[in-house]
Design a protein around this motif. Structure first.
Motif, PDB file in Angstrom:
ATOM      1  N   TYR A   1       0.667  -1.434  -0.119  1.00 41.61           N
ATOM      2  CA  TYR A   1      -0.312  -0.091   0.078  1.00 41.61           C
ATOM      3  C   TYR A   1       0.901   1.210   0.204  1.00 41.61           C
ATOM      4  O   TYR A   1       0.646   1.962   0.972  1.00 41.61           O
ATOM      5  N   PRO A   2       1.438   1.523  -1.088  1.00 46.05           N
ATOM      6  CA  PRO A   2       2.573   2.796  -0.801  1.00 46.05           C
ATOM      7  C   PRO A   2       1.826   3.703  -1.211  1.00 46.05           C
ATOM      8  O   PRO A   2       2.490   5.002  -0.820  1.00 46.05           O
ATOM      9  N   HIS A   3       0.592   4.066  -1.908  1.00 47.57           N
ATOM     10  CA  HIS A   3      -0.095   5.095  -1.374  1.00 47.57           C
ATOM     11  C   HIS A   3      -0.631   5.610  -0.023  1.00 47.57           C
ATOM     12  O   HIS A   3      -1.257   6.666  -0.147  1.00 47.57           O
ATOM     13  N   CYS A   4      -0.165   4.826   0.981  1.00 48.59           N
ATOM     14  CA  CYS A   4      -0.150   5.748   2.017  1.00 48.59           C
ATOM     15  C   CYS A   4       1.032   6.148   2.938  1.00 48.59           C
ATOM     16  O   CYS A   4       1.072   6.562   3.709  1.00 48.59           O
ATOM     17  N   CYS A   5       1.692   6.045   1.291  1.00 51.64           N
ATOM     18  CA  CYS A   5       3.398   7.140   2.512  1.00 51.64           C
ATOM     19  C   CYS A   5       2.994   8.343   2.617  1.00 51.64           C
ATOM     20  O   CYS A   5       2.935   9.220   1.645  1.00 51.64           O
ATOM     21  N   PRO A   6       2.973   8.772   3.592  1.00 50.19           N
ATOM     22  CA  PRO A   6       2.858  10.064   3.631  1.00 50.19           C
ATOM     23  C   PRO A   6       3.529  11.319   3.333  1.00 50.19           C
ATOM     24  O   PRO A   6       4.050  12.357   2.764  1.00 50.19           O
ATOM     25  N   THR A   7       4.934  11.237   2.581  1.00 54.32           N
ATOM     26  CA  THR A   7       6.038  11.758   2.200  1.00 54.32           C
ATOM     27  C   THR A   7       5.996  11.983   0.519  1.00 54.32           C
ATOM     28  O   THR A   7       5.363  10.997  -0.531  1.00 54.32           O
ATOM     29  N   ASN A   8       5.889  13.144   0.484  1.00 51.52           N
ATOM     30  CA  ASN A   8       5.437  13.822  -1.496  1.00 51.52           C
ATOM     31  C   ASN A   8       6.676  14.900  -1.912  1.00 51.52           C
ATOM     32  O   ASN A   8       7.115  15.659  -1.489  1.00 51.52           O
ATOM     33  N   ARG A   9       7.993  13.418  -2.397  1.00 53.59           N
ATOM     34  CA  ARG A   9       8.996  14.020  -2.519  1.00 53.59           C
ATOM     35  C   ARG A   9       8.454  14.781  -3.873  1.00 53.59           C
ATOM     36  O   ARG A   9      10.002  15.709  -3.747  1.00 53.59           O
ATOM     37  N   ASN A  10       7.939  15.325  -4.544  1.00 51.52           N
ATOM     38  CA  ASN A  10       7.686  15.790  -5.755  1.00 51.52           C
ATOM     39  C   ASN A  10       7.708  17.093  -4.971  1.00 51.52           C
ATOM     40  O   ASN A  10       8.227  18.602  -6.239  1.00 51.52           O
ATOM     41  N   SER A  11       7.666  17.480  -3.951  1.00 57.57           N
ATOM     42  CA  SER A  11       7.409  19.313  -3.413  1.00 57.57           C
ATOM     43  C   SER A  11       8.397  19.176  -2.777  1.00 57.57           C
ATOM     44  O   SER A  11       8.933  20.638  -2.597  1.00 57.57           O
ATOM     45  N   HIS A  12      10.093  18.380  -2.474  1.00 56.69           N
ATOM     46  CA  HIS A  12      10.924  18.629  -1.796  1.00 56.69           C
ATOM     47  C   HIS A  12      12.197  19.974  -2.264  1.00 56.69           C
ATOM     48  O   HIS A  12      12.042  20.055  -3.484  1.00 56.69           O
ATOM     49  N   THR A  13      12.864  20.811  -1.679  1.00 56.72           N
ATOM     50  CA  THR A  13      13.563  21.452  -2.124  1.00 56.72           C
ATOM     51  C   THR A  13      15.168  21.801  -1.548  1.00 56.72           C
ATOM     52  O   THR A  13      14.708  21.335  -0.143  1.00 56.72           O
ATOM     53  N   GLN A  14      16.161  22.518  -1.816  1.00 58.37           N
ATOM     54  CA  GLN A  14      17.147  23.298  -1.611  1.00 58.37           C
ATOM     55  C   GLN A  14      17.431  23.966  -0.898  1.00 58.37           C
ATOM     56  O   GLN A  14      16.724  24.780  -2.080  1.00 58.37           O
ATOM     57  N   CYS A  15      17.901  24.949  -0.990  1.00 56.32           N
ATOM     58  CA  CYS A  15      18.373  26.164  -0.471  1.00 56.32           C
ATOM     59  C   CYS A  15      19.770  26.282  -1.012  1.00 56.32           C
ATOM     60  O   CYS A  15      20.178  24.897  -1.516  1.00 56.32           O
ATOM     61  N   PRO A  16      19.663  26.425  -2.165  1.00 57.30           N
ATOM     62  CA  PRO A  16      20.208  27.273  -3.400  1.00 57.30           C
ATOM     63  C   PRO A  16      22.279  27.482  -2.878  1.00 57.30           C
ATOM     64  O   PRO A  16      22.642  27.036  -3.811  1.00 57.30           O
ATOM     65  N   SER A  17      22.499  27.921  -1.877  1.00 61.04           N
ATOM     66  CA  SER A  17      23.252  28.253  -1.028  1.00 61.04           C
ATOM     67  C   SER A  17      23.875  27.084  -0.319  1.00 61.04           C
ATOM     68  O   SER A  17      25.523  26.918  -0.309  1.00 61.04           O
ATOM     69  N   CYS A  18      23.224  26.612   0.869  1.00 63.18           N
ATOM     70  CA  CYS A  18      24.765  25.463   1.360  1.00 63.18           C
ATOM     71  C   CYS A  18      23.823  23.998   1.545  1.00 63.18           C
ATOM     72  O   CYS A  18      24.477  22.993   1.768  1.00 63.18           O
ATOM     73  N   GLY A  19      22.331  24.027   0.211  1.00 65.06           N
ATOM     74  CA  GLY A  19      21.991  22.776   0.260  1.00 65.06           C
ATOM     75  C   GLY A  19      21.369  22.108   0.988  1.00 65.06           C
ATOM     76  O   GLY A  19      20.983  20.702   1.127  1.00 65.06           O
ATOM     77  N   VAL A  20      20.738  22.326   2.467  1.00 66.95           N
ATOM     78  CA  VAL A  20      19.567  22.077   3.209  1.00 66.95           C
ATOM     79  C   VAL A  20      18.533  22.070   2.478  1.00 66.95           C
ATOM     80  O   VAL A  20      17.866  22.824   1.863  1.00 66.95           O
ATOM     81  N   TRP A  21      18.106  20.914   2.552  1.00 64.38           N
ATOM     82  CA  TRP A  21      16.710  20.070   2.368  1.00 64.38           C
ATOM     83  C   TRP A  21      15.219  21.173   3.313  1.00 64.38           C
ATOM     84  O   TRP A  21      15.203  21.109   4.229  1.00 64.38           O
ATOM     85  N   TYR A  22      14.294  20.837   2.072  1.00 67.42           N
ATOM     86  CA  TYR A  22      12.718  21.541   2.809  1.00 67.42           C
ATOM     87  C   TYR A  22      11.600  20.183   2.522  1.00 67.42           C
ATOM     88  O   TYR A  22      12.316  19.819   0.963  1.00 67.42           O
ATOM     89  N   CYS A  23      10.587  20.406   3.292  1.00 68.90           N
ATOM     90  CA  CYS A  23       9.432  19.576   2.386  1.00 68.90           C
ATOM     91  C   CYS A  23       8.606  20.551   0.871  1.00 68.90           C
ATOM     92  O   CYS A  23       8.284  19.887   0.206  1.00 68.90           O
ATOM     93  N   SER A  24       8.739  21.721   0.862  1.00 69.10           N
ATOM     94  CA  SER A  24       8.431  22.470   0.430  1.00 69.10           C
ATOM     95  C   SER A  24       8.654  24.180   0.566  1.00 69.10           C
ATOM     96  O   SER A  24       9.441  24.337   0.951  1.00 69.10           O
ATOM     97  N   SER A  25       8.728  24.219  -1.473  1.00 68.68           N
ATOM     98  CA  SER A  25       9.248  26.128  -1.018  1.00 68.68           C
ATOM     99  C   SER A  25       8.560  27.021  -0.785  1.00 68.68           C
ATOM    100  O   SER A  25       9.545  27.901  -0.207  1.00 68.68           O
ATOM    101  N   THR A  26       7.470  26.893   0.328  1.00 64.45           N
ATOM    102  CA  THR A  26       6.944  27.393   1.228  1.00 64.45           C
ATOM    103  C   THR A  26       7.888  27.388   2.554  1.00 64.45           C
ATOM    104  O   THR A  26       8.271  28.424   3.374  1.00 64.45           O
ATOM    105  N   CYS A  27       8.519  26.079   3.196  1.00 64.27           N
ATOM    106  CA  CYS A  27       8.932  25.996   4.082  1.00 64.27           C
ATOM    107  C   CYS A  27      10.227  26.343   4.348  1.00 64.27           C
ATOM    108  O   CYS A  27      10.922  27.243   5.183  1.00 64.27           O
ATOM    109  N   GLN A  28      11.005  26.953   2.801  1.00 60.83           N
ATOM    110  CA  GLN A  28      12.073  27.174   2.484  1.00 60.83           C
ATOM    111  C   GLN A  28      12.284  28.883   2.607  1.00 60.83           C
ATOM    112  O   GLN A  28      12.805  28.977   3.302  1.00 60.83           O
TER     113      GLN A  28
END
Length: 298
Positions: A89-116
């Protein structure tokens, strides 16, 4: 930065904020009965930060909201060491990798551009290392490294939570007001502050406190936060976090378990799923994993 609100923002017919006393500060009091499971209110933390060793062990979390970035299957494979586990049942996984993004300067990860964007506006503009590579001589890297050598798991907080508070004040439109808001949480005597620091850092807390204070000054000194960066002020800041901070465990696997448990399945399929989940938890316990991701917040 995050909106700094006064107690009127918590106005509700269900509860009220009252001043308890100098030692405890303010408290939340119910003015109507609540049932188990009722949501009293929801708000995001003023600041939050992943624990240092938790990050070092490879648990991926959004650098702003701390939402897990690894999928449920990836999560359970890493924690059990069994790379062949396949979760149904992989559709029950809560993680949406399509929205993940990084800080272009240091590379830390965020779950969305909003959080970034929110992180950048609140504190990351000040704390960004401006490099994708590890630089052990960077003041913030030195600060985090010193903390890790003083505060081994099980972790209860992170010195980088203090750094984010300082950076939040520095980036605020009105630093004095932001500083005053945080200081509302300080209601401790000098002896009480020392006791809290002792609990956080152990027997060598006085020497360790001095090391951390000097590294914080080196990394983030500015006039707007100078009262926090004196020896006494830094002790008060540490006590503030030790008193008001909370640790929260996060797990995409646990969220997956919750979602699959709500599926409408045939009896035999349900029994098979329950047995599969029980076996996974046994494997996790054998690995000594009590929680998969831990963050501190204020």
């Amino acid at each position: 930065m995050a909106e700094i609100r006064d107690d009127s923002a918590l106005d509700s017919p269900a509860f009220e904020v009252r001043f308890i006393g100098e030692s405890k500060g303010k408290g939340l009091f119910a003015v109507k009965p609540f049932k188990a499971g009722d949501v009293i209110f929801e708000e995001r933390p003023l600041v939050c930060c992943q624990f240092a060793w938790n990050a070092a062990y490879g648990y991926l979390a959004c650098d702003f909201c701390m939402r897990p970035l690894e999928g449920a299957e990836e999560n359970v494979r890493r924690l059990t060491g069994k790379k062949d586990i396949v979760l149904p049942y992989p559709h029950c996984c809560p993680t949406n990798r399509n929205s993940h993004t990084q800080c272009p300067s240091c590379g830390v990860w965020y779950c969305s551009s909003t959080c970034q964007e929110q992180a950048w506006n609140q504190y990351h503009r000040t704390l960004c290392l401006q490099s994708h590579s590890h630089h052990p001589n960077h003041p913030l890297e030195q600060l985090n490294g010193a903390w890790k050598h003083m505060h081994y798991p099980p972790e209860t907080t992170s010195v980088m939570l203090l750094a984010r508070m300082i950076a939040t004040v520095q980036q605020a439109e009105d630093p004095a007001n932001a500083l005053h808001f945080f200081m509302q949480f300080c209601h401790r005597t000098v002896n009480e502050e020392q006791e809290i620091a002792h609990k956080l850092l152990g027997e060598q807390f006085k020497g360790q406190m001095q090391v951390l204070q000097e590294l914080m000054v080196k990394a983030l000194y500015s006039d707007s936060v100078q009262q926090w960066l004196s020896p006494d002020g830094f002790q008060s800041l540490m006590a503030l976090v030790g008193t008001n901070g909370q640790g929260v465990g996060t797990s995409p696997f646990s969220e997956w378990v919750k979602k699959v448990s709500e599926l409408e399945l045939a009896a035999d399929e349900k029994q098979q799923l329950d047995s599969f989940i029980d076996k996974l938890y046994e494997d996790l316990n054998e690995g000594g994993t009590a929680s998969t991701g831990t963050v501190g917040h204020l």
